[in-house]
Design an enzyme around this catalytic site. Structure first.
Site, short mmCIF file in Angstrom:
data_model
loop_
_atom_site.label_atom_id
_atom_site.label_comp_id
_atom_site.label_asym_id
_atom_site.label_seq_id
_atom_site.Cartn_x
_atom_site.Cartn_y
_atom_site.Cartn_z
N VAL A 137 1.67 -9.88 6.37
CA VAL A 137 2.04 -9.74 7.75
C VAL A 137 3.37 -10.03 7.90
O VAL A 137 4.15 -10.93 7.09
CB VAL A 137 1.58 -10.95 8.29
CG1 VAL A 137 1.96 -11.48 9.80
CG2 VAL A 137 0.02 -11.13 7.90
N LYS A 210 -2.86 -7.50 11.21
CA LYS A 210 -1.98 -8.70 10.93
C LYS A 210 -2.33 -9.80 12.10
O LYS A 210 -2.24 -10.90 11.39
CB LYS A 210 -0.42 -8.10 11.21
CG LYS A 210 -0.31 -6.88 10.33
CD LYS A 210 1.18 -6.51 10.75
CE LYS A 210 1.82 -5.51 9.58
NZ LYS A 210 2.92 -4.64 10.19
N GLY A 308 9.97 -2.50 4.88
CA GLY A 308 10.94 -1.96 4.04
C GLY A 308 10.73 -2.76 2.74
O GLY A 308 10.38 -3.65 2.46
N1 LIG Z 1 6.49 -0.37 2.86
C1 LIG Z 1 6.64 -1.44 3.62
O1 LIG Z 1 7.72 -1.37 4.18
C2 LIG Z 1 5.57 -2.59 3.43
C3 LIG Z 1 5.81 -3.57 4.14
C4 LIG Z 1 5.00 -4.53 4.21
C5 LIG Z 1 3.59 -4.41 3.47
N2 LIG Z 1 3.34 -3.20 2.69
C6 LIG Z 1 2.13 -3.05 1.93
O2 LIG Z 1 2.54 -2.87 0.81
C7 LIG Z 1 1.65 -1.67 -0.04
C8 LIG Z 1 2.32 -0.74 -0.60
O3 LIG Z 1 3.18 -0.27 0.24
P1 LIG Z 1 4.22 0.96 0.00
O4 LIG Z 1 5.08 1.37 1.32
O5 LIG Z 1 4.98 0.62 -1.22
O6 LIG Z 1 3.26 2.29 -0.41
P2 LIG Z 1 3.72 3.60 -1.02
O7 LIG Z 1 5.17 3.73 -1.16
O8 LIG Z 1 2.71 4.60 -0.79
O9 LIG Z 1 3.25 3.06 -2.70
C9 LIG Z 1 2.03 2.77 -3.13
C10 LIG Z 1 2.13 3.39 -4.77
O10 LIG Z 1 0.71 3.05 -5.24
C11 LIG Z 1 0.41 4.32 -5.84
N3 LIG Z 1 -1.18 4.30 -5.67
C12 LIG Z 1 -1.91 4.54 -4.23
N4 LIG Z 1 -3.11 4.53 -4.69
C13 LIG Z 1 -3.30 4.41 -6.01
C14 LIG Z 1 -4.77 4.31 -6.88
N5 LIG Z 1 -5.96 4.42 -6.44
N6 LIG Z 1 -4.27 4.18 -8.27
C15 LIG Z 1 -2.99 4.18 -8.68
N7 LIG Z 1 -1.98 4.11 -8.13
C16 LIG Z 1 -2.09 4.37 -6.75
C17 LIG Z 1 1.04 5.32 -5.01
O11 LIG Z 1 1.17 6.54 -5.86
P3 LIG Z 1 1.44 7.81 -5.47
O12 LIG Z 1 2.95 8.11 -5.50
O13 LIG Z 1 0.77 8.93 -6.22
O14 LIG Z 1 1.06 7.86 -4.16
C18 LIG Z 1 2.31 4.88 -4.80
O15 LIG Z 1 3.26 4.88 -6.24
C19 LIG Z 1 0.67 -1.42 1.14
O16 LIG Z 1 -0.37 -2.38 0.84
C20 LIG Z 1 1.52 -1.75 2.41
O17 LIG Z 1 0.54 -1.69 3.50
C21 LIG Z 1 4.51 -2.23 2.84
#
Ligand SMILES: NC(=O)c1ccc[n+]([C@@H]2O[C@H](COP(=O)([O-])OP(=O)(O)OC[C@H]3O[C@@H](n4cnc5c(N)ncnc54)[C@H](OP(=O)(O)O)[C@@H]3O)[C@@H](O)[C@H]2O)c1
Length: 440
Positions: A137, A210, A308
């Protein structure tokens, strides 16, 4: 081994917390950088990602195990499993497996926590380990920690806020530059503030998950996310901003939940008018802002960067360090029975009509509102628009949302609309009232 065995009052006996991580993406990579700067307290043992070969990028850390298998990851017998793969599946089952093995979990996964938070917290408590989810969140804004440690003495009655940076970026750009929604969305996508498919953000599903989590943490209510009404920000037009200014307001996507005395909650996500003098109006660009309301303490506001890699990693690693430093579970398990959020609330409303002008239109609209006991407060009309596509605004006094929606449904039969009427609540302080609350 439960986490309790890790800690000793004698600091010299402490060994670093053994941590494994799944998901080496945007947040995962920032988390690894930050974890490694806390190596005296935390030892990163293994990283799991699909197609892992293309991800292996830490030549200075040959001791880290890289794997595509959750079995390999959990077989390291870590103290903490960090889940950063996102989405519900398979994240939910990986988290459940870890907790069942007595391994504490830190996650940023809003879908999993919004849907299964109460049962997972209960499982963690049963297994003597922790489940922490500060980053789920408002990214880097420590609102869950703030509620749990700083506001725990109060009787909290509501939470409202700007929980989606994409929507806030779009609306504040429309406000500042007077540009249409589609142009602001395209700009947000070009600059990386919006996904290629922005549906979950602009239609409110992201903020809904959230606010459901905040209802659990602040109000102890296990609200079913699907029961929270969401309204999209996509009908907001550039013309709504100058009209909102006539009412000393601007427009934000606001998520809110309020509790009534009988244990029920009312909740909603959608565009709303907020006073120019309010904290919500001051949130610019992709900022997040959360206002927590308590009976004794009144409003407490938390703000900062909601997304981010960097800010989210701070939240994740702070959760890990809290466990390393022997903190007790942040969020305690509450009731497991999910409740439905009531869609009812009362507020003043802003309604924008876009009409093919002719005499008698105001009278027809006024009569339709009157038939549903909705009182008109003011009619606003800016000059300079063509008669065959003229926008004007009717503001109405505080009314139940259902009455306003019934009146608007009746008005859809009128033949002068060029665009369907568009209504937004006006969130003046204390104007959001659950229709079920006493004194209504
Ligand atoms: N980005 C933000 O600003 C932010 C902020 C707050 C919370 N979040 C939360 O943080 C989490 C991660 O977000 P992110 O932005 O870092 O996402 P992301 O950049 O898409 O990273 C996810 C990673 O997990 C891997 N992955 C996905 N499914 C998988 C599976 N089944 N088995 C193994 N590896 C797997 C992906 O591999 P691939 O490279 O093959 O896709 C990627 O490397 C999410 O829950 C998101 O809602 C993100």
């Amino acid at each position: 081994m439960t986490n309790e065995h890790l800690y000793s009052t004698d600091m010299s006996e402490k060994r670093p917390l053994r941590v494994v991580l799944a998901g080496f993406g945007t947040v995962g990579q920032s988390v690894v950088r930050l974890l490694r700067s806390h190596h005296s307290e935390v030892e990163l043992v293994a990283i799991c990602n699909r197609n892992v070969a293309r991800k292996q990028s830490l030549p200075d850390a040959p001791e880290i195990i890289w794997t595509e298998s959750i079995d390999d990851l959990l077989a390291q017998r870590p103290d903490v499993f960090i889940e950063l793969i996102g989405r519900r599946s398979p994240a939910e089952s990986w988290i459940t497996r870890a907790l069942n093995a007595g391994i504490s979990v830190v996650t940023a996964n809003k879908q999993v926590i919004a849907e299964c938070g109460p049962s997972l917290l209960s499982l963690a408590a049963t297994m003597g380990c922790q489940l922490r989810f500060e980053a789920a969140v408002a990214g880097g804004v420590p609102v869950i920690r703030g509620i749990e440690s700083g506001l725990v003495a109060d009787h909290l009655t509501g939470v409202s806020g700007i929980l989606n940076g994409t929507c806030n970026y779009i609306l504040t750009r429309m406000e500042a530059a007077g540009i249409p929604f589609d142009d602001a969305l395209r700009e947000a996508q070009r600059l990386g503030f919006a996904e290629a498919d922005p549906g979950d953000d602009i239609d409110g599903l992201d903020a809904r998950a959230k606010i459901a989590i905040l209802a659990m943490v602040a109000l102890g209510a296990a609200v079913t996310p699907a029961s929270i009404v969401c309204r999209s920000i996509s009908p907001v037009a550039a013309v709504d901003f100058p009209y909102a200014r006539h009412l000393d307001c601007t427009i934000r996507q606001v998520a809110w939940v309020t509790a009534d005395d009988s244990g029920g909650v009312s909740a909603r996500v959608g565009p709303a008018l907020v006073p120019m003098s309010s904290a919500l109006a001051r949130a610019q660009g992709s900022e997040n802002l959360v206002i927590v309301t308590g009976r004794s303490g009144g409003d407490t506001t938390f703000g900062g960067r909601g997304a981010g890699g960097g800010p989210s990693a701070v939240a994740v690693v702070s959760d890990v360090l809290a466990i390393a430093r022997g903190a007790n579970a942040a969020v305690r398990p509450g009731p497991l029975t999910a409740i439905t959020a009531s869609p009812d609330f009362s507020a003043p409303f802003y309604v924008r009509f876009t009409i093919n002008d002719r005499p008698g239109i105001i009278a027809a609209i006024a009569s339709a509102f009157a038939r549903h006991d909705v009182n008109i407060d003011a009619v606003l009309q800016e000059p300079g628009y063509p008669a065959d596509r003229r926008p004007f605004v009717v503001s109405v006094e505080a009314s139940p949302v259902a009455a306003v929606e019934r009146a608007l449904a009746e008005m859809t039969t009128f033949d002068f609309h060029v665009i369907a009427p568009f209504a937004m609540p006006v969130l003046v302080s204390a104007a959001i009232r659950s229709s079920a609350s006493p004194g209504q």
